[in-house]
Motif scaffolding. Sequence first.
Motif, PDB file in Angstrom:
ATOM      1  N   PRO A  32       5.907  21.941   2.288  1.00  0.00           N
ATOM      2  CA  PRO A  32       6.866  20.743   2.051  1.00  0.00           C
ATOM      3  C   PRO A  32       6.444  19.550   2.655  1.00  0.00           C
ATOM      4  O   PRO A  32       6.016  19.410   3.742  1.00  0.00           O
ATOM      5  N   ILE A  33       6.865  18.535   1.819  1.00  0.00           N
ATOM      6  CA  ILE A  33       6.778  16.990   2.340  1.00  0.00           C
ATOM      7  C   ILE A  33       8.291  16.622   2.513  1.00  0.00           C
ATOM      8  O   ILE A  33       8.689  16.145   1.430  1.00  0.00           O
ATOM      9  N   VAL A  34       8.441  16.481   3.889  1.00  0.00           N
ATOM     10  CA  VAL A  34      10.014  16.093   3.806  1.00  0.00           C
ATOM     11  C   VAL A  34      10.206  14.440   3.790  1.00  0.00           C
ATOM     12  O   VAL A  34       9.994  13.902   5.051  1.00  0.00           O
ATOM     13  N   SER A  35      10.323  14.037   2.680  1.00  0.00           N
ATOM     14  CA  SER A  35      10.753  12.592   2.531  1.00  0.00           C
ATOM     15  C   SER A  35      11.700  12.115   1.333  1.00  0.00           C
ATOM     16  O   SER A  35      11.388  12.911   0.374  1.00  0.00           O
ATOM     17  N   LYS A  36      12.256  11.207   1.623  1.00  0.00           N
ATOM     18  CA  LYS A  36      13.171  10.911   0.440  1.00  0.00           C
ATOM     19  C   LYS A  36      12.668  10.148  -0.487  1.00  0.00           C
ATOM     20  O   LYS A  36      13.208   9.889  -1.673  1.00  0.00           O
ATOM     21  N   ASP A  37      11.264   9.561  -0.450  1.00  0.00           N
ATOM     22  CA  ASP A  37      10.629   9.009  -1.438  1.00  0.00           C
ATOM     23  C   ASP A  37       9.854  10.140  -2.139  1.00  0.00           C
ATOM     24  O   ASP A  37       9.120  10.750  -1.854  1.00  0.00           O
ATOM     25  N   GLY A  38      10.351  10.276  -3.436  1.00  0.00           N
ATOM     26  CA  GLY A  38       9.636  11.313  -4.315  1.00  0.00           C
ATOM     27  C   GLY A  38       8.383  10.699  -5.134  1.00  0.00           C
ATOM     28  O   GLY A  38       7.929   9.617  -4.971  1.00  0.00           O
ATOM     29  N   PRO A  39       7.574  11.781  -5.367  1.00  0.00           N
ATOM     30  CA  PRO A  39       6.337  11.424  -5.813  1.00  0.00           C
ATOM     31  C   PRO A  39       6.337  10.862  -7.327  1.00  0.00           C
ATOM     32  O   PRO A  39       7.527  11.034  -7.903  1.00  0.00           O
TER      33      PRO A  39
END
Length: 237
Positions: A32-39
Amino acid sequence: MVAQGFTVDLTKPLVFQVGHLGEAYEEWVHQPIVSKDGPRFFASDFWESLTRTVWWAIPTIWLPVVCWFVFMSYRMGHSPSELALMVGGGVVLWTLIEYTLHRFLFHIKTKSYWANTFHYLIHGCHHKHPMDGLRLVFPPAATAILCIPFWNLVRLISTPSTTPAIFAGGLLGYVMYDCTHYYLHHGQPAKDPARGLKRYHLNHHFRIQNKGFGITSPLWDHIFGTLPPAKTNGKRS
């Protein structure tokens, strides 16, 4: 990440890239990439807009539909107590469907180009970017399509007058599921059972992804033996 000679470029639309990962997709999507900015999913702004849904759209759109279907059964002569039982039965039916879909479809293992692409769209994106707040709930258009087989399933197991209320219960269960799912990722519950349910779900994301398939409840994990172990050796299963 480089897999089978292919590099996923996270700065470009992802949907038509991930299929090239082949057998390496399973490992990649569970890092997982834990970021609130989705791809970004698609190059097209139109198709991209269909993949993003604010959480409050779910109760706003579907709760009036739930009420309408309950009213349909009421007009056919059912009492409030009977309606409550039918709606409750529909909610329980939904929790079984929720568990079944999550376990057997959302976590199916894929390796071909189109299977990887399909899986990424329906669930893989959520495991890769678990904090993407605009892709935590089902887009309404997709839900409307899925309502058709669900309605037909309810018709098979009920009578004409009870079908609407049971269907309404299932739809209510879905609304509860999507709102709960959003809250488990972005809310900060201070007390149980919500705090325990959040811990239970995040455990599914970050510790052992092949256990703990219930979202609104761990009921079916208990029944079917897919509860995560209390402790692991620290490795992802």
